[in-house]
Scaffold this active site. Structure first.
Site, mmCIF file in Angstrom:
data_model
loop_
_atom_site.group_PDB
_atom_site.id
_atom_site.type_symbol
_atom_site.label_atom_id
_atom_site.label_comp_id
_atom_site.label_asym_id
_atom_site.label_seq_id
_atom_site.Cartn_x
_atom_site.Cartn_y
_atom_site.Cartn_z
ATOM 1 N N ASN A 65 -1.985 5.820 -4.346
ATOM 2 C CA ASN A 65 -2.158 6.966 -5.240
ATOM 3 C C ASN A 65 -3.619 7.145 -5.637
ATOM 4 O O ASN A 65 -4.156 8.261 -5.635
ATOM 5 C CB ASN A 65 -1.325 6.778 -6.511
ATOM 6 C CG ASN A 65 0.162 6.963 -6.294
ATOM 7 O OD1 ASN A 65 0.588 7.461 -5.260
ATOM 8 N ND2 ASN A 65 0.947 6.560 -7.270
ATOM 9 N N HIS A 448 6.005 26.487 -0.446
ATOM 10 C CA HIS A 448 6.534 25.217 -0.937
ATOM 11 C C HIS A 448 8.029 25.300 -1.199
ATOM 12 O O HIS A 448 8.672 24.294 -1.504
ATOM 13 C CB HIS A 448 5.778 24.832 -2.227
ATOM 14 C CG HIS A 448 5.963 23.424 -2.666
ATOM 15 N ND1 HIS A 448 6.612 23.089 -3.829
ATOM 16 C CD2 HIS A 448 5.583 22.245 -2.106
ATOM 17 C CE1 HIS A 448 6.619 21.777 -3.981
ATOM 18 N NE2 HIS A 448 6.004 21.238 -2.940
#
Length: 722
Positions: A65, A448
């Site tokens: 991350n 999306h």
């Protein structure tokens, strides 16, 4: 806390804020909020209620991350700062101010990761999993490793001298290398060299043992074999370093061939500027400075690591053959409704709308829906959005099979899915070869939305079966991401989906949508209207509540609308996994808003919003929605997203009284957000039961899949393992 406790408890006493809550101080910084989420992931690696190797997995995730954060967010802020931009973020900080705060927090986070790894390493050794150093190697180890080195490592190594005839080589994003100061034995001549650590070889090399699992880091193996790589030289000094490059893509506005333009942009990404360099502590000063000069890295962009560089790779040590140190096995369920119809998805959907909750209900049902459609002679057309999917995607396999069988197949492939662009280009080529009609949507908008339609001839009619989802059509991530899959043959929802596909393929803006709002046109305005309507109910003395669940909340207008609703008396409960720019519990601003984050075995990914509609929550007359969109500016203004209203009573009850009720009642995995943006673990008294929503979902089938557990069951569940 049970659900009943949660619903009847008073909100915490609101706190006064030192800042002016009419200005930027009413928001919390997006980047610092994201770092806060990653701190929660690291702290889960310290949670002794989590199995040991799963804690190691959390640590690896936090490292991955943080790498992505630097290659995208920090890279973007750095570019703004270099251009002299002073435009503030919504919380009033300039790019330079944000970078300074990020640097301080990220360095502390990197140090904490190393400390956590040291602790985990000690626990692993006690559990007979050992990470070795060169001094630990036995003669038997060296004989084994010599064979490994020459057969599996040596062929892919490229030792590189650094001198006027050999300029400093290119290292890609996430490139990891050893830098060496060497001296030739015969004449003491100095040589500097790089040895890139190959990414094609496992980072941790297994060593033979009969009583434990033993691993040597690859860089240790390389150092142990330097004499063979640089014969006639001895090592005078060395260090390891790893770089992160700017990985944001830029695409020309007038790209005639979008695929070719993205292929070119991907090559540019590989050569992006270095935004951060991690180097082993104690590196020789001259060698360190040489690397910095050649890579054009400033001192502020260098982080010294006293420990392991590239902790993301420790995921290799999450070993399947140590099941005793992993989560107990869990097999996703096949919904009873589908079993009742002998696996026939169309028959199950015809009977009644069905909402599956992944990963608790298997994602194989989505694959089966499309595979069955591909092989059904009565199916005439399939339309599908693809944002992220796996390398050998069964979804793409089914679409190719359908196209090759002569069915009309339209696939919307989003090339701008960050870090999956190359994979999506490959999938689009494959679909085109099979005869599918492939479209790429819009250059300035990401698609999306997660939608699939299957048109089937039934008698003298064409029936549209529709799937709407909150997650990607990705069978691998669907094992660990919590998402919703909604199947229906409702005519209105089918018409809505068809209009969206027409918009994506032909730029025909959809009008008169019946159960759907889409961004960038109507989703945000619909949310704002419904939040305002809930405030009106409160002002009129009616029960007024909002429950919402999402990954991120930073959209300024939506946050202000929630503040206004709170001030009107609306009780607002938010489950926000990651970034949250809203400050809850501020007196006079957000007295009635509380925010929690759930970090546990599964990654919370579903997006849900429920409005009491004048009746409170839970209630059968509430308005209930699920969505592909987080409440962020990019989702609401620069993407094609969906917000689907649920009208089926069973599915509504499933979302409100089962999914949201359990999320709100969770204690075991919950963190509570304070007005200052910080998060604290939900308090659990020693020896007391702490409700775990992931455990609840694993044990109780979804209502529309023919399960029966709901809100009334949440506080009554017994629990044997937190």
């Amino acid at each position: 806390m049970t659900l009943a406790d949660f619903l009847t408890a008073d909100f915490p006493e609101p706190q006064l804020s030192d800042g002016d809550m009419t200005g930027p101080s009413r928001f919390f910084n997006r980047e610092l909020s994201w770092l806060g989420f990653n701190w929660r992931v690291v702290e889960e690696a310290e949670n002794t209620r989590v199995p040991l190797l799963e804690r190691l997995r959390f640590l690896s995730i936090s490292a991955t991350n943080l790498d992505e954060f630097y290659t995208v967010r920090v890279a973007g802020l750095r570019e703004l700062a270099r251009e002299g931009r002073t435009n503030p973020s919504i919380d009033g900080l300039s790019p330079t101010e944000q970078l300074e705060l990020i640097d301080l927090d990220a360095r502390n986070l990197l140090a904490r990761q190393q400390k956590v790894f040291d602790g985990l390493r000690a626990e692993m050794e006690a559990a007979n999993i050992k990470i070795l150093e060169r001094d630990d190697l036995t003669d038997e180890d060296r004989a084994h490793l010599k064979d490994v080195f020459f057969n599996q490592v040596f062929p892919v190594l490229s030792p590189l001298a650094i001198d006027p005839a050999h300029p400093f080589p290119f290292l890609p994003n996430e490139g990891f290398a050893l830098a060496l100061e060497l001296e030739r034995t015969k004449d003491k001549r100095a040589l500097r060299a790089l040895l890139p650590v190959p990414q094609q070889v496992d980072r941790y090399i297994a060593c033979p043992s009969t009583d434990c699992l033993r691993f040597l880091p690859l860089e240790e193996l390389l150092i142990d074999n330097l004499a063979g790589l640089f014969p006639g030289y001895k090592v005078k000094g060395s260090c390891a370093f790893r770089i992160l490059r700017d990985s944001d893509l830029e695409v020309e506005d007038e790209a005639e061939d979008l695929v070719r333009e993205f292929e070119t942009a991907l090559k540019r990404r590989r050569r992006g500027e270095v935004v951060s360099m991690r180097v082993s502590s104690g590196a020789p000063k001259g060698l360190r400075q040489l690397i910095m000069d050649e890579l054009h890295v400033t001192e502020a962009e260098v982080v010294e690591i006293d420990g392991v560089i590239g902790l993301a790779d420790v995921k290799e040590l999450v070993l399947d053959d140590r099941a005793d140190l992993l989560w107990p096995p869990f097999a996703p369920r096949v919904p009873e409704r589908v079993q009742d119809h002998d696996g026939d998805m169309f028959a199950a959907i015809r009977q009644k709308d069905m909402l599956l909750h992944h990963p608790y209900e298997t994602f194989d049902m989505v694959v089966r829906f499309l595979t069955q459609a591909a092989r059904d002679p009565d199916v005439v057309a399939i339309k599908q959005t693809l944002y992220r999917t796996s390398k050998r995607s069964p979804i793409v396999e089914a679409l190719c099979e359908a196209a090759e069988d002569g069915k009309s197949v339209t696939a919307l492939v989003e090339l701008k899915a960050r870090f999956d662009e190359a994979a999506n280009i490959r999938q689009s080529r494959r679909l085109e070869r099979a005869g599918a009609h492939v479209v790429y949507g819009f250059l300035d908008l990401k698609t999306h939305a997660k939608i699939s339609t299957v048109v089937r001839r039934e008698g003298d009619q064409l029936v549209t079966y529709t799937h709407y989802g909150t997650g990607n059509y990705h069978p691998i991530t669907a094992r660990i991401y919590t998402d919703l899959s909604f199947f229906t043959c409702d005519k209105a929802l089918g018409r809505d989906a068809t209009k969206v596909f027409n918009y994506l393929s032909g730029y025909v803006q959809p009008d008169n949508l019946e159960n759907l709002s889409i961004s960038p046109m109507s989703l945000k305005s619909s949310l704002l209207k419904m939040i305002a309507a809930e405030a009106k109910h409160a002002q009129n003395g009616k029960p007024a509540m909002i429950w919402a669940k999402m990954n991120s909340l930073v959209e300024e207008d939506v946050i202000d609308a929630l503040y206004a609703a709170s001030q009107a008396g609306v009780k607002i409960s938010l489950v926000v996994r990651g970034i949250c720019g809203l400050r809850p519990g501020v007196k006079g601003l957000s007295d009635n808003i509380r925010v929690k984050s759930i970090v546990g075995r599964f990654l919370e990914h579903s997006r849900i919003v429920c409005f009491g509609n004048g009746y409170g929550l839970p209630h059968k007359k509430a308005r209930v929605f699920f969505s592909s969109a987080d409440w962020m500016g990019r989702n609401l203004n620069r993407r094609v997203e969906t917000l689907v209203e649920v009208n089926n009573n069973t599915v509504k009850a499933q979302i409100v009284s089962q999914i949201m009720a359990a999320n709100l009642a969770d204690v075991a995995q919950s963190w509570i957000m304070g007005p200052d943006g910080s998060f604290a673990r939900a308090e659990v008294e020693d020896g007391t039961f702490a409700f775990n929503c992931h455990r609840f979902f694993m044990e109780n089938p979804s209502l529309s899949g023919r399960g029966s557990a709901g809100a009334a069951d949440v506080p009554q569940l017994t629990h044997t393992e937190d």
